[in-house]
Write an enzyme that holds these catalytic residues in place. Structure first.
Site, PDB file in Angstrom:
ATOM      1  N   ASP A 343       0.835  -1.194   0.000  1.00 45.84           N
ATOM      2  CA  ASP A 343       0.000   0.000   0.000  1.00 45.84           C
ATOM      3  C   ASP A 343       0.875   1.250   0.000  1.00 45.84           C
ATOM      4  O   ASP A 343       1.859   1.332   0.747  1.00 45.84           O
ATOM      5  CB  ASP A 343      -0.891  -0.024   1.244  1.00 45.84           C
ATOM      6  CG  ASP A 343      -1.797   1.177   1.345  1.00 45.84           C
ATOM      7  OD1 ASP A 343      -2.668   1.339   0.476  1.00 45.84           O
ATOM      8  OD2 ASP A 343      -1.622   1.965   2.302  1.00 45.84           O
ATOM      9  N   GLU A 379       1.608  -0.517  -5.054  1.00 42.78           N
ATOM     10  CA  GLU A 379       0.680   0.559  -5.368  1.00 42.78           C
ATOM     11  C   GLU A 379       1.586   1.773  -5.562  1.00 42.78           C
ATOM     12  O   GLU A 379       2.074   2.354  -4.583  1.00 42.78           O
ATOM     13  CB  GLU A 379      -0.303   0.801  -4.227  1.00 42.78           C
ATOM     14  CG  GLU A 379      -1.313   1.885  -4.565  1.00 42.78           C
ATOM     15  CD  GLU A 379      -2.230   2.245  -3.401  1.00 42.78           C
ATOM     16  OE1 GLU A 379      -3.398   2.580  -3.647  1.00 42.78           O
ATOM     17  OE2 GLU A 379      -1.762   2.201  -2.240  1.00 42.78           O
TER      18      GLU A 379
END
Length: 701
Positions: A343, A379
């Site tokens: 993330d 990401e």
């Protein structure tokens, strides 16, 4: 109680069959107390007698799995200097393998009095904080072997443990919302029928439900608020015994592996649940604030925030980096997971200020013999300056391709000037990845993900409808590149419903037939809706859970069909980029490996590419230069295809190219008429591509 010196490594609580070694890093500590709790919550405090290299440690004979514990760290408390030790605050072990209980929000968890930011709060927080648990590290893995699917053969399914399983009617109620539920045969069979090779689980590291959300009657559903990087969250466990979630998680991994499905974890190493300078003291802040967090250079009271959550982990400090790498290795070696999706991965590359692909974190991953060998998905952005880094990660990384998502959405909603970029995206995004030595599989292709509209909502709403989040609809992305097909939200208009169904099929077929790795957002194959909410992070309820009673059976069947088409034909799973050169077969030079055509059958010219209004294009994929066996080793008769895309609002007649590309073709996919049986088309003939639809033809001769 006997206390032996123990060892400084490994960090955390480690049971060896005769007792437990405890080890905690803190460079700032002057004294560290280990706190043991019995079943009634009574606390016993023990000073850790040894310290080596700023690691405080001891071995306690007889301490067994199930023992609940925490720490108290004595040291300086000068918030303006970035020092926040307070022995009145019980602290979670950063290396805890299991955490039992949930936070009871109370002022005692904070280092100051509410309303008095610069005050000092010495209330004891032990009663309100969950406790770490000594676990049993032993587990019968049997003959478990990681599936080790090549990226090119992978189909990723992003899902949420609870959301996937909470309402399934064939799951026993005791298993709904749990790791055991994810491992149940009915869930596994659904995944296998979709052709899924890897589940990407939204955060399962132990996380905190924010007090702000709790006060509103909401909850942190997504889980991007980690406080335990080694501990599977107990909220997804059917076990009632402390630490039982570890065994249940391992059993889930073993069951998925038996089905040939890999397990990828969505991990949040960029920040923790302690928030900014007004956040609670739960673990890292009270252990060694300066080591674990990036502080503002000229005012250490405050935290650097590249994540939008209040703090950023300090990847410049060797012990923070060690924490991340130890966690990754633990999940691979002990929990048998097969990869990670990072993330806001750009944050991990901010060793100083800018995002740096040569940062220490990437260096450590590159040389690590364990972590470097699993799937690594970035990401590739954060909320800091220069944070959007799609295409800029190191060679062994793959990336969520945000440019693919945006371009494919724009194309199918009929935006001008998208043909050229659309062509680049569906063929593997060579412009992003080829120069760094990567291949098409570096692109994780997705149209929807947890963060944003579901696929059904993408074609049903122009605007977000997040009122249920109680933030006056101000949260969530406002520019969604969505199109409601003429009516906002639910409708009974048959024409609009037909168009929405076609658009969903267009997106699914485009994603599965693009070069790269397709990623499905869970429930998109069923027609799942969140009623226009594009930010369901705080909705732990029917709004975000899979509704297994409202399955779009036709869409599910179509998704299975195109997934099988991809699996059976290697031309859709190329390991190298197209180069446009003729393919040689049996010593003869043939047609190019790829060719682009206008609807009238002409090869595309520079003028055609530059026209800003084009919405229709065909692409020929030459399968002759690809091994002629499918993923199961069976011979493929012919692996060449013609894909006809049209985002035009009227039907378009596409002319099939001449005999040099193929004399006879069979229509195998038609998103405008998904139930149509295969039909044959000769070279030079025309095929009708319906308004806003996709037709796929396979060469038969």
């Amino acid at each position: 109680m006997q206390i032996w010196p123990g060892t400084a490594y490994p960090l955390g609580a480690t049971y060896d069959g005769s007792g437990t070694n405890f080890a905690l890093f803190s460079e700032v500590a002057e004294r560290v107390e280990l706190c043991l709790f019995d079943a009634d919550g009574a606390e016993t405090r023990l000073d850790l007698p040894e310290v080596d290299g700023f690691v405080w440690h001891a071995f306690l004979p007889g301490v067994e799995p199930g023992q609940r514990y925490g720490y108290r760290v004595h040291g300086p408390n000068q918030p303006d200097e970035g020092l926040r030790c307070n022995p009145n605050k019980l602290l979670l072990d950063p290396y805890a393998k299991a955490i039992d209980g949930t936070i009871e929000w109370d002022e005692s968890l904070f280092g100051y009095r509410f309303g008095e930011e610069d005050s000092h709060n010495d209330d004891d927080s032990a009663a309100q904080l969950p406790k770490c648990v000594v676990i049993n590290p032993f587990f019968d893995w049997g003959v478990d072997r990681p599936p080790k699917r090549p990226y090119a053969d992978s189909v990723v399914y992003e899902t949420h443990v609870k959301g996937m399983t909470e309402t399934h009617p064939d799951l026993p109620e005791s298993l709904r919302g749990t790791y055991a539920g994810m491992a149940h045969p009915v869930i596994v069979e659904h995944l296998k029928q979709l052709g899924v090779t890897a589940v990407e689980l939204m955060p399962v590291h132990h996380f905190v439900n924010d007090s702000i959300l709790a006060d509103k009657g909401l909850a942190n559903y997504w889980g991007y608020n980690t406080i335990g990087f080694f501990a599977p969250d107990h909220k997804y466990s059917s076990s009632t015994s402390p630490g039982g979630q570890v065994q249940e998680f391992k059993a889930m991994v073993r069951a998925l592996h038996e089905a040939g499905i890999e397990v990828i974890l969505d991990v949040v190493y960029n920040h923790t649940a302690e928030g900014n300078h007004l956040g609670p003291t739960l673990s890292f802040r009270g252990i060694d604030n300066q080591a674990y967090y990036r502080l503002v250079d000229d005012d250490a009271k405050f935290y650097m925030d590249y994540t939008g959550t209040g703090n950023t982990l300090n990847v410049r400090h060797p012990h923070s980096l060690q924490l991340i790498m130890d966690s990754l290795r633990y999940w691979v070696l002990e929990m048998h997971v097969d990869g990670f999706r990072f993330d806001l991965a750009s944050t991990l590359a901010r060793e100083f200020y800018d995002v740096d692909r040569l940062s220490s974190f990437f260096d450590l991953v590159q040389q690590d013999p364990v972590v470097s060998q699993v799937k690594l998905i970035a990401e590739p952005w954060d909320v800091g300056p220069g944070g959007y880094q799609v295409g800029n990660f190191p060679p062994q990384w793959t990336e969520w391709n945000g440019k693919y998502r945006d371009t494919v959405r724009d194309f199918w909603r009929g935006e001008d000037a998208t043909i050229g970029e659309f062509a680049a995206r569906i063929t593997g995004s060579a412009d992003l990845y080829e120069t760094s030595g990567r291949r098409p599989v570096a692109s994780i292709n997705f149209v929807t993900a947890h963060d944003g509209f579901t696929l059904r909502d993408l074609v049903s709403y122009n605007d977000k409808h997040n009122e249920a989040n109680q933030d006056d609809n101000n949260d969530g992305e406002s520019h969604n590149r969505s199109w409601n097909c003429g009516v906002e939200g639910e409708t009974d208009d048959a024409d609009i419903l037909a168009l929405r169904g076609r658009q969903q099929r267009n997106f699914i077929a485009t994603m599965f037939l693009s070069q790269g790795v397709p990623m499905i957002c869970h429930g998109d194959e069923l027609g799942r809706t969140q009623q226009g909410n594009n930010n369901g992070y705080c909705q732990d309820n029917e709004l975000t859970w899979m509704d297994w009673s409202a399955v779009d059976a036709d869409l599910l069947a179509f998704t299975r069909q195109v997934s099988e088409l991809r699996r059976e034909h290697p031309v859709f799973r190329r390991r190298r980029f197209f180069d446009g050169r003729p393919v040689r077969r049996r010593g003869q030079e043939g047609t190019p490996d790829i060719a682009w055509f206008t609807p009238d059958g002409r090869e595309m010219t520079e003028e055609d590419w530059d026209s800003g209004f084009g919405r229709s294009i065909a692409v020929y994929l030459n399968g002759q230069g690809i091994p002629d066996r499918d993923s199961r080793g069976e011979r493929v008769s012919d692996d060449s295809f013609l894909l006809c895309f049209s985002a035009h609002y009227e039907d378009i007649e596409f002319t099939v190219p001449g005999d040099e590309y193929g004399s006879v073709w069979s229509v195998v996919v038609d998103t405008a008429a998904p139930d149509t049986n295969e039909r044959l088309v000769d070279a030079g003939d025309t095929v009708t591509v319906g308004a806003r639809s996709l037709v796929v033809l396979q060469r038969m001769g």
